[in-house]
Write a protein that holds these residues in place. Structure first.
Motif, mmCIF file in Angstrom:
data_model
loop_
_atom_site.group_PDB
_atom_site.id
_atom_site.type_symbol
_atom_site.label_atom_id
_atom_site.label_comp_id
_atom_site.label_asym_id
_atom_site.label_seq_id
_atom_site.Cartn_x
_atom_site.Cartn_y
_atom_site.Cartn_z
ATOM 1 N N ASP A 28 -1.070 50.943 55.002
ATOM 2 C CA ASP A 28 -0.414 50.878 56.316
ATOM 3 C C ASP A 28 1.053 51.322 56.303
ATOM 4 O OD1 ASP A 28 0.855 48.785 55.054
ATOM 5 O OD2 ASP A 28 -0.058 47.215 56.287
ATOM 6 N N GLN A 29 1.523 51.846 55.200
ATOM 7 C CA GLN A 29 2.885 52.346 55.017
ATOM 8 C C GLN A 29 3.967 51.264 55.166
ATOM 9 O OE1 GLN A 29 0.519 54.497 56.676
ATOM 10 N NE2 GLN A 29 0.407 55.145 54.547
ATOM 11 N N GLU A 30 3.590 49.994 55.048
ATOM 12 C CA GLU A 30 4.595 48.931 55.031
ATOM 13 C C GLU A 30 5.445 49.096 53.775
ATOM 14 O OE1 GLU A 30 4.953 44.067 55.183
ATOM 15 O OE2 GLU A 30 3.025 45.000 55.647
ATOM 16 N N ILE A 31 6.695 48.655 53.860
ATOM 17 C CA ILE A 31 7.664 48.866 52.781
ATOM 18 C C ILE A 31 8.160 47.532 52.222
ATOM 19 C CG2 ILE A 31 9.997 49.748 52.273
ATOM 20 C CD1 ILE A 31 8.073 52.012 52.802
ATOM 21 N N LYS A 32 8.343 47.486 50.901
ATOM 22 C CA LYS A 32 9.050 46.393 50.234
ATOM 23 C C LYS A 32 10.061 47.036 49.293
ATOM 24 C CE LYS A 32 5.492 42.795 50.237
ATOM 25 N NZ LYS A 32 4.702 41.856 49.408
ATOM 26 N N MET A 33 11.283 46.486 49.276
ATOM 27 C CA MET A 33 12.333 47.023 48.408
ATOM 28 C C MET A 33 12.912 45.911 47.555
ATOM 29 S SD MET A 33 14.390 49.759 50.815
ATOM 30 C CE MET A 33 15.523 48.519 51.329
ATOM 31 N N TYR A 34 13.176 46.244 46.285
ATOM 32 C CA TYR A 34 13.744 45.277 45.354
ATOM 33 C C TYR A 34 14.931 45.906 44.635
ATOM 34 C CZ TYR A 34 9.332 42.987 46.267
ATOM 35 O OH TYR A 34 8.264 42.398 46.897
ATOM 36 N N PRO A 35 16.127 45.335 44.818
ATOM 37 C CA PRO A 35 17.284 45.858 44.087
ATOM 38 C C PRO A 35 17.180 45.544 42.603
ATOM 39 C CG PRO A 35 17.906 43.957 45.429
ATOM 40 C CD PRO A 35 16.462 44.234 45.696
ATOM 41 N N VAL A 36 17.674 46.457 41.799
ATOM 42 C CA VAL A 36 17.665 46.293 40.345
ATOM 43 C C VAL A 36 19.047 46.696 39.829
ATOM 44 C CG1 VAL A 36 16.683 47.130 38.165
ATOM 45 C CG2 VAL A 36 15.198 46.783 40.155
#
Length: 135
Positions: A66-74
């Protein structure tokens, strides 16, 4: 031996500076349970950060369904980066000395294990690659 790779995206912003974005696509089952970046993805980004001397990046996951996004800073982790580089160095040194482990007696993937045999062609290819990046 050089470590080489190519980051997916390099952004530069006046307020946050430079950051590397590592793009990953993932299926819905894995996406819904994802609470942090996968270790191998974080390690990959950390190597890019170390090689580029950029202090922070982001692993960005897109759900294939569904093209949902999750982002995690590193943030760059020097000790982790050094461990990974040392591991690569050990593996390459063993390749050069033909000291790879022998395949298991009941190996279920002989086509993979058998391909670990070192040849003059493989040594020359590795040497050429090293020389190309040392220029």
């Amino acid at each position: 031996w050089p470590l080489v790779g190519e980051a997916d995206v390099l952004i530069e912003h006046p307020k946050i500076g430079q950051q590397i974005v590592e793009l990953k696509s993932i299926n819905f089952m894995d996406f819904r349970t994802l609470a942090a970046p996968k270790q191998d993805h974080e390690s990959q980004l950390n190597l890019y950060l170390g090689l580029s001397k950029i202090s922070q990046g982001v692993v960005l996951y897109e759900c294939k369904n569904d093209q949902e996004i999750k982002m995690y800073p590193v943030a760059h982790d020097f000790k982790s980066n050094q461990r990974l580089r040392n591991r690569v160095s050990i593996i390459l040194n063993r390749l050069e000395k033909e000291q790879l482990p022998t395949p298991c007696q009941d190996c279920r993937q002989p086509e993979i294990c058998g391909s670990f045999q070192i040849t003059e062609e493989k040594i020359q290819a590795l040497t050429n690659e090293q020389q190309r990046y040392n220029r």
